[in-house]
Design a protein around this motif. Structure first.
Motif, PDB file in Angstrom:
ATOM      1  N   GLU A 138      10.330  -4.670 -57.460  1.00  0.00           N
ATOM      2  CA  GLU A 138       9.011  -4.075 -57.648  1.00  0.00           C
ATOM      3  C   GLU A 138       7.942  -5.171 -57.588  1.00  0.00           C
ATOM      4  OE1 GLU A 138       7.574  -0.512 -60.491  1.00  0.00           O
ATOM      5  OE2 GLU A 138       7.714  -2.456 -61.489  1.00  0.00           O
ATOM      6  N   MET A 139       6.866  -4.876 -56.888  1.00  0.00           N
ATOM      7  CA  MET A 139       5.775  -5.866 -56.789  1.00  0.00           C
ATOM      8  C   MET A 139       4.443  -5.154 -56.623  1.00  0.00           C
ATOM      9  SD  MET A 139       6.637  -7.238 -52.953  1.00  0.00           S
ATOM     10  CE  MET A 139       8.371  -7.434 -53.286  1.00  0.00           C
ATOM     11  N   ARG A 140       3.331  -5.941 -56.685  1.00  0.00           N
ATOM     12  CA  ARG A 140       2.004  -5.351 -56.492  1.00  0.00           C
ATOM     13  C   ARG A 140       1.815  -4.954 -55.040  1.00  0.00           C
ATOM     14  NH1 ARG A 140      -3.431  -8.214 -58.513  1.00  0.00           N
ATOM     15  NH2 ARG A 140      -4.403  -6.244 -57.964  1.00  0.00           N
ATOM     16  N   ASP A 141       1.194  -3.789 -54.839  1.00  0.00           N
ATOM     17  CA  ASP A 141       0.887  -3.349 -53.480  1.00  0.00           C
ATOM     18  C   ASP A 141      -0.541  -3.797 -53.133  1.00  0.00           C
ATOM     19  OD1 ASP A 141       0.768  -2.145 -51.034  1.00  0.00           O
ATOM     20  OD2 ASP A 141       1.322  -0.140 -51.732  1.00  0.00           O
ATOM     21  N   LEU A 142      -0.669  -5.100 -52.868  1.00  0.00           N
ATOM     22  CA  LEU A 142      -1.992  -5.652 -52.561  1.00  0.00           C
ATOM     23  C   LEU A 142      -2.493  -5.142 -51.216  1.00  0.00           C
ATOM     24  CD1 LEU A 142      -1.669  -9.346 -53.785  1.00  0.00           C
ATOM     25  CD2 LEU A 142      -3.312  -7.658 -54.607  1.00  0.00           C
ATOM     26  N   HIS A 143      -1.544  -4.830 -50.328  1.00  0.00           N
ATOM     27  CA  HIS A 143      -1.929  -4.321 -49.008  1.00  0.00           C
ATOM     28  C   HIS A 143      -2.704  -3.008 -49.153  1.00  0.00           C
ATOM     29  CE1 HIS A 143      -1.511  -2.568 -44.977  1.00  0.00           C
ATOM     30  NE2 HIS A 143      -1.493  -3.832 -44.570  1.00  0.00           N
ATOM     31  N   ARG A 144      -2.219  -2.141 -50.025  1.00  0.00           N
ATOM     32  CA  ARG A 144      -2.900  -0.858 -50.247  1.00  0.00           C
ATOM     33  C   ARG A 144      -4.319  -1.085 -50.791  1.00  0.00           C
ATOM     34  NH1 ARG A 144      -1.064   3.833 -54.520  1.00  0.00           N
ATOM     35  NH2 ARG A 144      -3.025   4.964 -54.440  1.00  0.00           N
ATOM     36  N   LEU A 145      -4.426  -2.044 -51.731  1.00  0.00           N
ATOM     37  CA  LEU A 145      -5.730  -2.353 -52.330  1.00  0.00           C
ATOM     38  C   LEU A 145      -6.701  -2.887 -51.275  1.00  0.00           C
ATOM     39  CD1 LEU A 145      -7.475  -2.617 -54.893  1.00  0.00           C
ATOM     40  CD2 LEU A 145      -6.447  -4.867 -55.263  1.00  0.00           C
ATOM     41  N   ILE A 146      -6.215  -3.831 -50.455  1.00  0.00           N
ATOM     42  CA  ILE A 146      -7.050  -4.432 -49.405  1.00  0.00           C
ATOM     43  C   ILE A 146      -7.550  -3.355 -48.436  1.00  0.00           C
ATOM     44  CG2 ILE A 146      -6.827  -5.831 -47.291  1.00  0.00           C
ATOM     45  CD1 ILE A 146      -6.957  -7.813 -49.257  1.00  0.00           C
ATOM     46  N   VAL A 147      -6.622  -2.481 -48.007  1.00  0.00           N
ATOM     47  CA  VAL A 147      -6.989  -1.435 -47.045  1.00  0.00           C
ATOM     48  C   VAL A 147      -8.032  -0.511 -47.666  1.00  0.00           C
ATOM     49  CG1 VAL A 147      -6.125   0.585 -45.786  1.00  0.00           C
ATOM     50  CG2 VAL A 147      -4.833  -1.549 -45.736  1.00  0.00           C
ATOM     51  N   GLU A 148      -7.853  -0.187 -48.945  1.00  0.00           N
ATOM     52  CA  GLU A 148      -8.805   0.687 -49.631  1.00  0.00           C
ATOM     53  C   GLU A 148     -10.191   0.045 -49.704  1.00  0.00           C
ATOM     54  OE1 GLU A 148      -6.654   3.120 -52.912  1.00  0.00           O
ATOM     55  OE2 GLU A 148      -8.148   1.852 -53.872  1.00  0.00           O
ATOM     56  N   VAL A 149     -10.214  -1.223 -50.107  1.00  0.00           N
ATOM     57  CA  VAL A 149     -11.484  -1.928 -50.306  1.00  0.00           C
ATOM     58  C   VAL A 149     -12.239  -2.095 -48.980  1.00  0.00           C
ATOM     59  CG1 VAL A 149     -12.459  -4.188 -50.879  1.00  0.00           C
ATOM     60  CG2 VAL A 149     -10.782  -3.146 -52.399  1.00  0.00           C
ATOM     61  N   PHE A 150     -11.501  -2.454 -47.934  1.00  0.00           N
ATOM     62  CA  PHE A 150     -12.169  -2.733 -46.655  1.00  0.00           C
ATOM     63  C   PHE A 150     -12.385  -1.473 -45.807  1.00  0.00           C
ATOM     64  CE2 PHE A 150     -10.461  -7.284 -47.114  1.00  0.00           C
ATOM     65  CZ  PHE A 150     -11.649  -7.725 -47.670  1.00  0.00           C
ATOM     66  N   GLN A 151     -12.347  -0.292 -46.437  1.00  0.00           N
ATOM     67  CA  GLN A 151     -12.786   0.915 -45.722  1.00  0.00           C
ATOM     68  C   GLN A 151     -14.303   0.999 -45.755  1.00  0.00           C
ATOM     69  OE1 GLN A 151     -10.680   3.008 -43.983  1.00  0.00           O
ATOM     70  NE2 GLN A 151      -9.272   1.393 -44.592  1.00  0.00           N
ATOM     71  N   SER A 152     -14.918   0.311 -46.714  1.00  0.00           N
ATOM     72  CA  SER A 152     -16.373   0.388 -46.869  1.00  0.00           C
ATOM     73  C   SER A 152     -17.064  -0.601 -45.929  1.00  0.00           C
ATOM     74  CB  SER A 152     -16.734   0.067 -48.325  1.00  0.00           C
ATOM     75  OG  SER A 152     -18.009  -0.511 -48.396  1.00  0.00           O
ATOM     76  N   PRO A 153     -17.914  -0.080 -45.000  1.00  0.00           N
ATOM     77  CA  PRO A 153     -18.583  -0.980 -44.062  1.00  0.00           C
ATOM     78  C   PRO A 153     -19.478  -1.988 -44.779  1.00  0.00           C
ATOM     79  CG  PRO A 153     -19.295   1.305 -43.721  1.00  0.00           C
ATOM     80  CD  PRO A 153     -18.239   1.334 -44.768  1.00  0.00           C
ATOM     81  N   LEU A 154     -20.073  -1.543 -45.896  1.00  0.00           N
ATOM     82  CA  LEU A 154     -20.964  -2.428 -46.653  1.00  0.00           C
ATOM     83  C   LEU A 154     -20.183  -3.603 -47.240  1.00  0.00           C
ATOM     84  CD1 LEU A 154     -23.994  -1.894 -47.118  1.00  0.00           C
ATOM     85  CD2 LEU A 154     -23.399  -1.389 -49.499  1.00  0.00           C
ATOM     86  N   TYR A 155     -18.996  -3.296 -47.720  1.00  0.00           N
ATOM     87  CA  TYR A 155     -18.135  -4.329 -48.301  1.00  0.00           C
ATOM     88  C   TYR A 155     -17.703  -5.323 -47.226  1.00  0.00           C
ATOM     89  CZ  TYR A 155     -15.377  -5.934 -52.231  1.00  0.00           C
ATOM     90  OH  TYR A 155     -14.901  -6.661 -53.286  1.00  0.00           O
ATOM     91  N   VAL A 156     -17.313  -4.788 -46.057  1.00  0.00           N
ATOM     92  CA  VAL A 156     -16.879  -5.656 -44.954  1.00  0.00           C
ATOM     93  C   VAL A 156     -18.037  -6.555 -44.524  1.00  0.00           C
ATOM     94  CG1 VAL A 156     -16.075  -5.669 -42.546  1.00  0.00           C
ATOM     95  CG2 VAL A 156     -15.103  -4.056 -44.171  1.00  0.00           C
ATOM     96  N   LEU A 157     -19.226  -5.963 -44.417  1.00  0.00           N
ATOM     97  CA  LEU A 157     -20.409  -6.727 -44.002  1.00  0.00           C
ATOM     98  C   LEU A 157     -20.716  -7.842 -45.008  1.00  0.00           C
ATOM     99  CD1 LEU A 157     -22.608  -6.591 -41.729  1.00  0.00           C
ATOM    100  CD2 LEU A 157     -24.067  -5.507 -43.453  1.00  0.00           C
ATOM    101  N   GLY A 158     -20.690  -7.483 -46.298  1.00  0.00           N
ATOM    102  CA  GLY A 158     -20.948  -8.464 -47.354  1.00  0.00           C
ATOM    103  C   GLY A 158     -19.936  -9.606 -47.284  1.00  0.00           C
ATOM    104  N   TYR A 159     -18.683  -9.258 -47.057  1.00  0.00           N
ATOM    105  CA  TYR A 159     -17.613 -10.244 -46.948  1.00  0.00           C
ATOM    106  C   TYR A 159     -17.859 -11.191 -45.794  1.00  0.00           C
ATOM    107  CZ  TYR A 159     -13.592 -10.342 -49.970  1.00  0.00           C
ATOM    108  OH  TYR A 159     -12.752 -10.612 -51.010  1.00  0.00           O
ATOM    109  N   VAL A 160     -18.171 -10.597 -44.633  1.00  0.00           N
ATOM    110  CA  VAL A 160     -18.372 -11.409 -43.432  1.00  0.00           C
ATOM    111  C   VAL A 160     -19.547 -12.371 -43.631  1.00  0.00           C
ATOM    112  CG1 VAL A 160     -19.000 -11.302 -40.982  1.00  0.00           C
ATOM    113  CG2 VAL A 160     -17.277  -9.737 -41.889  1.00  0.00           C
ATOM    114  N   LEU A 161     -20.632 -11.870 -44.244  1.00  0.00           N
ATOM    115  CA  LEU A 161     -21.801 -12.725 -44.496  1.00  0.00           C
ATOM    116  C   LEU A 161     -21.430 -13.887 -45.419  1.00  0.00           C
ATOM    117  CD1 LEU A 161     -24.785 -10.233 -44.956  1.00  0.00           C
ATOM    118  CD2 LEU A 161     -24.436 -11.920 -43.127  1.00  0.00           C
ATOM    119  N   CYS A 162     -20.719 -13.578 -46.510  1.00  0.00           N
ATOM    120  CA  CYS A 162     -20.327 -14.623 -47.467  1.00  0.00           C
ATOM    121  C   CYS A 162     -19.406 -15.642 -46.802  1.00  0.00           C
ATOM    122  CB  CYS A 162     -19.633 -14.016 -48.674  1.00  0.00           C
ATOM    123  SG  CYS A 162     -20.782 -13.152 -49.743  1.00  0.00           S
TER     124      CYS A 162
END
Ligand code: HEM
Length: 220
Positions: A138-162
């Motif tokens: 058993e382990m953390r499903d970080l892949h699921r979390l990442i996919v969930e978080v990066f569905q938001s265009p605003l989040y992706v944009l903020g990430y890319v800018l940073c």
């Protein structure tokens, strides 16, 4: 946190503290590339890291110490630079403009990166604890979390800018750290400058492709 008193010693310590993060981001970027190998590889990689306690705690201790030292000395340095600018005399101030703009930008870049790091840790390290089991482990499903978080265009944009700002900060910082450490030689300085640019671009680009890949190729 070490408090060196001379400004040369401060720059030296600040450079070493910055280099801890400089090498960490390269390792973090390369490790996260497992995203391209699929969920199992990504999660197994994350699990291997958190399972190796000496590596995890050693890295975390070095990062915390490095960040505190780098931030405190960075603030002191930028305050000193501002004080050194003779404000009363408009002409003198104009002459100094070039230097003070560069140092002001470094402190702003650094502040944005600091906010990014805190936000980033809240989102991922302390984010939703989804679990998954592979071959009975058993382990953390970080892949699921990442996919969930990066569905938001605003989040992706903020990430890319940073990450652009991080790349820029690295290209400047890498070179000046080596200069503070004594690699200031007509023969080496251009090499260090080229390597810094290359390093900043590779790290930033390597990180940037990840949220873009998730956003465009993983509809959650
Ligand atoms: C596309 C870019 C990035 C992605 C997808 C990403 C993803 C992640 C994930 C999933 C974790 C949690 C690992 C775990 O708890 O097992 C993590 C931890 C972390 N990330 Fe990132 N990261 C990115 C960029 C960055 C950048 C640019 C920095 C620094 C400037 C950074 C600093 C950290 C730190 C300090 C940790 C905690 C490490 C530890 O606890 O030892 N990350 N990252």
């Amino acid at each position: 946190v070490i408090f060196p008193t001379s400004s040369i010693a401060r720059k030296y310590v600040m450079g070493i503290a910055g280099l801890v993060w400089t090498f960490f981001v390269l390792g973090h970027m390369l490790g996260n590339m497992t995203i391209f190998l699929g969920p199992e590889a990504y999660n197994a990689y994350g699990h291997a890291i958190v399972s190796n306690k000496p590596l995890l705690y050693g890295t975390e201790a070095a990062l915390i110490l490095g960040l505190l030292t780098h931030v405190i000395l960075g603030i002191l340095l930028s305050r000193e630079n501002r004080k050194a600018k003779p404000k009363k005399y408009a002409v003198a101030a104009q002459n100094k403009k070039k230097v003070s703009t560069a140092s002001k930008t470094m402190i702003w870049q650094g502040s944005i990166i600091l906010v990014f790091i805190i936000y980033h840790l809240i989102t991922f390290k302390y984010g939703a604890e989804y679990l998954v089991t592979y071959d009975g482990v058993e382990m953390r499903d970080l892949h699921r979390l990442i996919v969930e978080v990066f569905q938001s265009p605003l989040y992706v944009l903020g990430y890319v800018l940073c990450l652009f700002i991080l790349g820029f900060h690295l290209t400047h910082g890498f070179g000046s750290a080596f200069q503070s450490l004594g690699f200031n030689h007509p023969r080496y300085t251009p090499v260090v400058k080229t390597v810094s640019w290359f390093y900043g671009i590779v790290v930033a680009a390597g990180f940037i492709v990840q949220p873009l890949y998730v956003y465009f190729f993983h509809q959650g």
